[in-house]
Write a protein that holds these residues in place. Structure first.
Motif, mmCIF file in Angstrom:
data_model
loop_
_atom_site.group_PDB
_atom_site.id
_atom_site.type_symbol
_atom_site.label_atom_id
_atom_site.label_comp_id
_atom_site.label_asym_id
_atom_site.label_seq_id
_atom_site.Cartn_x
_atom_site.Cartn_y
_atom_site.Cartn_z
ATOM 1 N N GLU A 23 0.962 -1.115 -0.009
ATOM 2 C CA GLU A 23 -0.155 0.061 -0.013
ATOM 3 C C GLU A 23 0.751 1.301 0.187
ATOM 4 O OE1 GLU A 23 -3.612 2.189 0.660
ATOM 5 O OE2 GLU A 23 -3.026 0.613 -0.770
ATOM 6 N N ASP A 24 0.534 2.107 -0.997
ATOM 7 C CA ASP A 24 1.362 3.390 -1.204
ATOM 8 C C ASP A 24 2.652 3.173 -1.438
ATOM 9 O OD1 ASP A 24 -1.098 4.972 -0.036
ATOM 10 O OD2 ASP A 24 -0.382 4.677 2.010
ATOM 11 N N VAL A 25 3.077 2.112 -2.114
ATOM 12 C CA VAL A 25 4.215 1.932 -2.355
ATOM 13 C C VAL A 25 4.349 1.191 -3.951
ATOM 14 C CG1 VAL A 25 6.652 0.780 -2.066
ATOM 15 C CG2 VAL A 25 5.426 1.728 -0.121
ATOM 16 N N SER A 26 3.559 0.277 -4.017
ATOM 17 C CA SER A 26 3.528 -0.531 -5.395
ATOM 18 C C SER A 26 2.711 0.102 -6.612
ATOM 19 C CB SER A 26 3.192 -1.981 -5.126
ATOM 20 O OG SER A 26 4.078 -2.616 -4.317
ATOM 21 N N ASP A 27 2.960 1.440 -6.715
ATOM 22 C CA ASP A 27 2.072 1.944 -7.641
ATOM 23 C C ASP A 27 3.171 2.010 -9.115
ATOM 24 O OD1 ASP A 27 4.398 3.642 -7.389
ATOM 25 O OD2 ASP A 27 3.044 5.554 -6.395
ATOM 26 N N PRO A 28 2.357 2.252 -10.159
ATOM 27 C CA PRO A 28 2.946 1.954 -11.337
ATOM 28 C C PRO A 28 4.772 2.911 -11.402
ATOM 29 C CG PRO A 28 0.687 2.858 -11.795
ATOM 30 C CD PRO A 28 1.004 2.960 -10.368
ATOM 31 N N PRO A 29 4.930 4.079 -10.998
ATOM 32 C CA PRO A 29 6.072 4.540 -11.066
ATOM 33 C C PRO A 29 7.197 3.488 -10.260
ATOM 34 C CG PRO A 29 4.406 6.224 -10.475
ATOM 35 C CD PRO A 29 3.845 4.877 -10.319
ATOM 36 N N PHE A 30 6.793 2.956 -9.079
ATOM 37 C CA PHE A 30 7.775 2.230 -8.283
ATOM 38 C C PHE A 30 7.784 1.024 -9.238
ATOM 39 C CE2 PHE A 30 8.454 -1.152 -5.066
ATOM 40 C CZ PHE A 30 9.576 -0.554 -4.734
ATOM 41 N N ARG A 31 6.546 0.359 -9.709
ATOM 42 C CA ARG A 31 6.725 -0.819 -10.316
ATOM 43 C C ARG A 31 7.755 -0.854 -11.690
ATOM 44 N NH1 ARG A 31 0.913 -0.960 -9.653
ATOM 45 N NH2 ARG A 31 0.564 -0.791 -11.936
ATOM 46 N N LYS A 32 7.649 0.453 -12.224
ATOM 47 C CA LYS A 32 8.335 0.783 -13.390
ATOM 48 C C LYS A 32 9.991 0.530 -13.172
ATOM 49 C CE LYS A 32 8.701 3.149 -17.640
ATOM 50 N NZ LYS A 32 8.205 4.199 -18.513
ATOM 51 N N VAL A 33 10.603 1.013 -12.098
ATOM 52 C CA VAL A 33 11.936 0.797 -11.641
ATOM 53 C C VAL A 33 12.218 -0.418 -11.163
ATOM 54 C CG1 VAL A 33 12.298 3.345 -11.164
ATOM 55 C CG2 VAL A 33 11.868 1.986 -9.463
ATOM 56 N N CYS A 34 11.096 -1.095 -10.716
ATOM 57 C CA CYS A 34 11.529 -2.531 -10.125
ATOM 58 C C CYS A 34 11.514 -3.452 -11.443
ATOM 59 C CB CYS A 34 10.498 -2.923 -9.084
ATOM 60 S SG CYS A 34 10.498 -2.282 -7.432
ATOM 61 N N LYS A 35 10.736 -3.353 -12.245
ATOM 62 C CA LYS A 35 10.733 -4.160 -13.553
ATOM 63 C C LYS A 35 11.740 -3.988 -14.227
ATOM 64 C CE LYS A 35 8.570 -6.814 -16.612
ATOM 65 N NZ LYS A 35 8.099 -8.151 -16.200
ATOM 66 N N ALA A 36 12.388 -2.822 -14.480
ATOM 67 C CA ALA A 36 13.663 -2.509 -14.922
ATOM 68 C C ALA A 36 14.839 -3.151 -14.270
ATOM 69 C CB ALA A 36 13.849 -0.863 -15.393
ATOM 70 N N ASN A 37 14.689 -3.526 -13.070
ATOM 71 C CA ASN A 37 15.797 -4.099 -12.336
ATOM 72 C C ASN A 37 15.642 -5.714 -12.037
ATOM 73 O OD1 ASN A 37 17.955 -1.844 -11.516
ATOM 74 N ND2 ASN A 37 15.991 -1.006 -11.732
ATOM 75 N N GLY A 38 14.546 -6.118 -12.782
ATOM 76 C CA GLY A 38 14.504 -7.606 -12.550
ATOM 77 C C GLY A 38 13.162 -8.360 -12.026
ATOM 78 N N ALA A 39 12.372 -7.298 -11.625
ATOM 79 C CA ALA A 39 11.209 -8.208 -11.040
ATOM 80 C C ALA A 39 10.379 -8.905 -12.086
ATOM 81 C CB ALA A 39 10.211 -7.210 -10.299
ATOM 82 N N ASP A 40 10.027 -10.153 -11.973
ATOM 83 C CA ASP A 40 9.562 -11.088 -12.893
ATOM 84 C C ASP A 40 7.976 -11.197 -12.726
ATOM 85 O OD1 ASP A 40 11.840 -12.476 -13.863
ATOM 86 O OD2 ASP A 40 12.000 -13.414 -11.749
ATOM 87 N N LEU A 41 7.234 -10.818 -11.829
ATOM 88 C CA LEU A 41 5.736 -10.681 -11.593
ATOM 89 C C LEU A 41 5.745 -9.580 -10.733
ATOM 90 C CD1 LEU A 41 2.747 -11.507 -12.148
ATOM 91 C CD2 LEU A 41 3.312 -13.450 -10.197
ATOM 92 N N MET A 42 4.647 -8.683 -10.842
ATOM 93 C CA MET A 42 4.450 -7.588 -9.968
ATOM 94 C C MET A 42 2.753 -7.466 -9.751
ATOM 95 S SD MET A 42 7.033 -4.623 -11.261
ATOM 96 C CE MET A 42 6.100 -4.286 -12.903
ATOM 97 N N TYR A 43 2.448 -6.827 -8.724
ATOM 98 C CA TYR A 43 1.175 -6.706 -8.320
ATOM 99 C C TYR A 43 0.800 -5.185 -8.018
ATOM 100 C CZ TYR A 43 1.122 -11.643 -7.443
ATOM 101 O OH TYR A 43 1.374 -12.964 -7.482
ATOM 102 N N THR A 44 -0.211 -4.783 -8.174
ATOM 103 C CA THR A 44 -0.682 -3.393 -7.811
ATOM 104 C C THR A 44 -0.799 -3.385 -6.343
ATOM 105 O OG1 THR A 44 -3.328 -4.043 -7.821
ATOM 106 C CG2 THR A 44 -2.319 -3.307 -9.944
ATOM 107 N N GLU A 45 -1.068 -2.223 -5.897
ATOM 108 C CA GLU A 45 -1.370 -1.915 -4.432
ATOM 109 C C GLU A 45 -2.638 -2.399 -4.184
ATOM 110 O OE1 GLU A 45 -0.963 2.455 -3.023
ATOM 111 O OE2 GLU A 45 -1.014 2.539 -5.193
ATOM 112 N N PHE A 46 -3.022 -3.040 -3.007
ATOM 113 C CA PHE A 46 -4.374 -3.767 -2.834
ATOM 114 C C PHE A 46 -5.298 -2.674 -2.881
ATOM 115 C CE2 PHE A 46 -3.774 -3.869 2.036
ATOM 116 C CZ PHE A 46 -4.016 -2.344 2.216
#
Length: 331
Positions: free
Chosen positions: A20-43
């Motif tokens: 919550e309040d972290v896993s938004d699209p901007p944060f997910r974008k930098v995590c994806k660029a750095n190797g995350a294989d599967l991501m979820y939205t904030e709940f």
């Protein structure tokens, strides 16, 4: 190859936890660029979705570069959750995830999140209705139990699999523990090693280094690892784990310039997605994490969190890169 239904995730996927309040699209974008294989939205609140509440609907925003991505929903009413799953599926995610693990009071005390751990039959019924409501794969994130006396995760996992979920992520604490104490992965391993189980089992809790990730993979046999708090301000952790598992080599931590650059990218994405005012405001929670351990950072942090001028924030980030010396510290 680990698969959730027909979604291929590689040999040992690393998942970004929904926060919550972290896993938004901007944060997910930098995590994806750095190797995350599967991501979820904030709940996302089921009640908020079916009422068309603006904040909840905005959380449905997903982008093709994030795929595969799941939308995570939470709620206490079975019919509302069923309807929320239908609304979520219309946003085009790769899967729907149900939150049965959130321990915070304003969620659990309303009968949602980890509160369902006190009513396993209702949890199973709710999950079954969501599975029926969508053609997308449905997954679950949960905890070991409500407290030490209700660690029913082995039986619960069987029942959830029997009604059609395609993967299960387990945080190795009870709700009562919140985030305190050491996560217990032994029950996660028991779920994974149960001969009745055939869906992927992902472990979550306390993974904050490549060494621990490899140790827990080998010791507990999970299909992948979900990483939450350790990625905040440190999206490099995904690629560091992958490199270590492949080579046994510990990559050097990011340089100060690399930290500044990824923070800058995160800020830019935040402005693009949220607009200037909200983008500036919501980025403030991230600066301390990006520059943890930086000597004499406080005056510059104050400039970053107090400024309402976009160019001034970019200039301050440049100032950090140009004038500060970074002493690498253990995370």
């Amino acid at each position: 190859m680990v698969k959730i239904a027909n979604i291929a995730l590689g040999e040992f996927p690393l998942l970004l936890a929904p926060m919550e309040d972290v896993s938004d699209p901007p944060f997910r974008k930098v995590c994806k660029a750095n190797g995350a294989d599967l991501m979820y939205t904030e709940f996302i609140s089921s009640e908020g979705l079916i009422r068309d509440a603006a904040k909840s609907v905005q959380k449905l925003d997903i982008f093709d570069y994030e795929r595969p991505i799941g939308i995570q929903i939470f709620g206490s009413d079975i019919e509302s959750m069923r309807e929320a799953a239908i609304v979520s599926a219309q946003a085009g995610p790769d899967l729907i995830d149900i939150n049965y693990g959130c321990p915070v009071k304003n969620v659990a005390c309303k009968g949602a999140g980890a509160a369902l751990l006190r009513d396993i039959p209702k949890m199973v019924k709710m999950t079954e209705e969501i599975v029926k409501a969508t053609d997308l794969p449905v997954t679950v994130k949960t905890r070991l139990g409500w407290d030490e006396d209700t660690k029913y995760i082995v039986e619960t996992a069987e029942r959830l699999q029997d009604i059609g979920i395609k993967a299960l992520s387990i945080h190795g604490r009870t709700r009562v523990q919140m985030y305190k104490g050491e996560a217990d992965w032994s029950l996660i391993a028991e779920v994974k090693n149960n001969p009745r189980m055939h869906i992927p089992i992902f472990g979550n809790g306390d993974i904050d280094s490549p060494q621990k990730a490899l140790e827990y993979r080998n010791k507990y046999g999970v299909d992948g690892i979900m990483i939450g708090r350790a990625s905040i301000g440190y999206p490099w952790i995904f690629n560091e784990i992958k490199h270590y598992m492949k080579t046994g080599e510990v990559l050097p931590g990011p340089t100060l310039e690399e930290r500044v650059e990824v923070c800058r990218q995160h800020f830019t994405h935040s402005l693009e997605w949220k607009g200037d005012k909200l983008g500036i405001f919501e980025m403030r929670r991230h600066y301390t994490n990006y520059f943890r351990g930086l000597p004499h950072f406080k005056p510059l942090r104050m400039k970053l969190v107090q400024s309402e001028d976009i160019q001034e924030i970019y200039d301050t980030l440049d100032e950090i890169a140009q004038t500060m010396s970074y002493e690498e510290v253990e995370r």
